[in-house]
Design a protein around this motif. Structure first.
Motif, PDB file in Angstrom:
ATOM      1  N   ALA A 150      45.381  46.627  37.258  1.00  0.00           N
ATOM      2  CA  ALA A 150      46.286  45.528  36.907  1.00  0.00           C
ATOM      3  C   ALA A 150      47.529  46.063  36.235  1.00  0.00           C
ATOM      4  CB  ALA A 150      45.573  44.531  35.989  1.00  0.00           C
ATOM      5  N   VAL A 159      47.687  42.135  40.114  1.00  0.00           N
ATOM      6  CA  VAL A 159      46.314  42.634  40.060  1.00  0.00           C
ATOM      7  C   VAL A 159      45.886  43.012  41.470  1.00  0.00           C
ATOM      8  CG1 VAL A 159      43.932  42.147  39.392  1.00  0.00           C
ATOM      9  CG2 VAL A 159      45.799  41.053  38.155  1.00  0.00           C
ATOM     10  N   ARG A 203      39.375  47.853  40.497  1.00  0.00           N
ATOM     11  CA  ARG A 203      40.325  46.844  39.997  1.00  0.00           C
ATOM     12  C   ARG A 203      41.371  47.536  39.144  1.00  0.00           C
ATOM     13  NH1 ARG A 203      41.818  43.869  35.661  1.00  0.00           N
ATOM     14  NH2 ARG A 203      42.335  41.664  35.980  1.00  0.00           N
ATOM     15  N   ASP A 245      40.676  36.010  37.631  1.00  0.00           N
ATOM     16  CA  ASP A 245      40.787  36.840  38.837  1.00  0.00           C
ATOM     17  C   ASP A 245      40.525  36.061  40.119  1.00  0.00           C
ATOM     18  OD1 ASP A 245      41.604  39.191  37.731  1.00  0.00           O
ATOM     19  OD2 ASP A 245      39.657  40.188  37.798  1.00  0.00           O
ATOM     20  N   GLU A 254      46.938  40.093  43.948  1.00  0.00           N
ATOM     21  CA  GLU A 254      47.616  38.887  43.473  1.00  0.00           C
ATOM     22  C   GLU A 254      48.954  39.291  42.873  1.00  0.00           C
ATOM     23  OE1 GLU A 254      47.326  35.154  40.327  1.00  0.00           O
ATOM     24  OE2 GLU A 254      45.840  36.760  40.241  1.00  0.00           O
ATOM     25  N   CYS A 305      42.333  44.431  43.656  1.00  0.00           N
ATOM     26  CA  CYS A 305      40.906  44.756  43.594  1.00  0.00           C
ATOM     27  C   CYS A 305      40.397  45.069  44.987  1.00  0.00           C
ATOM     28  CB  CYS A 305      40.097  43.625  42.956  1.00  0.00           C
ATOM     29  SG  CYS A 305      39.642  42.268  44.070  1.00  0.00           S
ATOM     30  N   THR A 320      35.042  32.506  38.667  1.00  0.00           N
ATOM     31  CA  THR A 320      35.780  33.756  38.853  1.00  0.00           C
ATOM     32  C   THR A 320      36.899  33.934  37.840  1.00  0.00           C
ATOM     33  OG1 THR A 320      37.042  32.604  40.565  1.00  0.00           O
ATOM     34  CG2 THR A 320      35.277  34.034  41.296  1.00  0.00           C
TER      35      THR A 320
END
Length: 412
Positions: A122, A107, A120, A389, A100, A109, A386
């Motif tokens: 970030a 971020v 993950r 995230d 993202e 993952c 969620t």
């Protein structure tokens, strides 16, 4: 003597085999989860699909050898005959990357085929004044860190997807317009594809809010094609901007060009403050993260929704007032969406999720007053499963669904 040509399967026979592989994998995925008792056996798959037992057994062996399925130990014997082994998706081989790229954070993952998050990483800030080439390169570096973690676990990452703000042309791989990044007509896939750490990895791009709705909708076994009949909601995801992912009757609503969901640019007050898009009174000017921080007296704090949450928990009047106004503005915008689309619920995701305790009450008041059907049937407001995230989880899910739809592509 000339060499003997190998016998090749006719194309139609290969197509049938590939479809049957996908059918069996989908059946196992749909029955999956943590409950081993629900795991289907080969005999159960043959009964459910109408395929011959020998065919099912042979195709299951292919999926086991490919690391897409795993066989459970046989249950305790309770009578005559050998108990059947159950089958479930394997998280040991195939995985997908999601990234993202928000207006103020990145971020990345990696999720395995069961949907579990295996890595993950970030980064809490993005230089929005930077050239797209530099920002995308930074996101690729972050993706590389997640890929390294996944590969250290023996996973094979088969593709990646980037969740982007603004108007995304998924087919062309371009970000057409993103006011909060200051980008226009950026060839995202070309720039990412030039990064050495992503060489050879199939990539895709999509809108962050649309992918957040995918994350809310999807788990292995739930195809993204309308099979979840009766599931309808608007998911609001916020950061600097405000977006919405719409699901109608189990199907993500994309619009003619895939540009639907720009809830942040719905007008809530034509005489309101100027929005970053150039118009006045957009929802984003009231409920976007920067607008909230400014009204709460926290501009420049640098911690975004966390700072707002802490201030609200402490009872700071400015923060509570800003959240009250944002919830009211969300209610005005979402009432129009519910009246138009007749969705079952409103879901708060992204940075709206941790602020839900303060946003929900004014939002619900506006929905109750402005939605016509509220006189007969309320509009539930709930928090995304969620959370913040959602978009990055949905990006990885997009790739995983393609594996479930076409497993033969991984068989060589």
């Amino acid at each position: 003597m000339p060499p003997v040509e190998p016998v090749r399967e006719p194309a139609r026979q290969r197509d049938l085999r590939d479809r049957n592989l996908a059918t069996l994998l989908a059946r196992v995925a749909a029955a999956g989860g943590a409950d081993d008792d629900a795991a289907p056996s080969r005999a159960a798959l043959a009964a459910a699909t109408g395929l011959a037992r020998g065919t099912v057994s042979a195709l299951v062996d292919v999926l086991l050898a490919a690391g897409l399925l795993e066989e459970l130990p046989p249950p305790p014997r309770t009578g005559a005959g050998r108990p059947a082994n159950g089958l479930r998706l394997s998280g040991g081989r195939v995985a997908a990357l999601g990234v993202e790229l928000g207006a103020s954070h990145v971020v990345a993952c990696v999720r395995d085929l069961t949907g579990a998050v295996r890595a993950r990483v970030a980064r809490g800030s993005v230089d929005r004044t930077g050239a797209p080439e530099r920002v995308l390169a930074a996101s690729a570096e972050l993706a590389g860190a997640a890929l390294a973690q996944a590969r250290a676990q023996g996973l094979e990452v088969v593709g990646g997807a980037w969740a982007l703000p603004g108007l995304v042309d998924s087919a062309a791989g371009r970000l057409r317009l993103a006011p909060n990044l200051g980008w226009r007509d950026v060839d995202v896939l070309a720039l990412l594809g030039a990064h050495p750490g992503l060489a050879g990895l199939p990539l895709a791009v999509d809108n962050e809010a649309a992918l957040a709705a995918v994350a809310e909708l999807w788990h292995p076994g739930d195809a993204l094609d309308g099979s979840l009949g009766g599931t309808s909601f608007v998911l609001v995801t916020g950061e600097v901007g405000i977006g919405a992912g719409v699901v109608l009757d189990g199907r993500p609503l994309r619009g003619e060009r895939g540009w639907s969901g720009e809830l942040g640019h719905v007008t809530v007050d034509p005489a309101g403050p100027r929005c970053g898009c150039g118009a006045r009174g957009c929802l984003e000017a009231y409920a976007g993260q920067e607008a909230l921080l400014r009204r709460a007296g926290l501009a420049g704090d640098g911690t975004g929704a966390d700072a707002l949450r802490r201030a609200a928990e402490a009872g700071a009047p400015a923060a509570l007032g800003a959240l009250e106004e944002a919830g009211r503005a969300l209610g005005v915008a979402l009432a129009g969406a519910v009246n138009l689309l007749d969705v079952d619920a409103v879901v708060l995701g992204g940075t709206c999720a941790p602020l839900a305790p303060w946003l929900a009450a004014p939002l619900e008041r506006e929905l109750g007053e402005r939605v016509l059907r509220a006189r007969l049937l309320g509009v539930p407001v709930r928090v995304s499963t969620t959370g913040a995230d959602a978009a990055v989880m949905g990006a990885a899910a997009l790739v995983l669904q393609r594996v479930l739809d076409a497993p033969a592509a991984l068989l060589g």
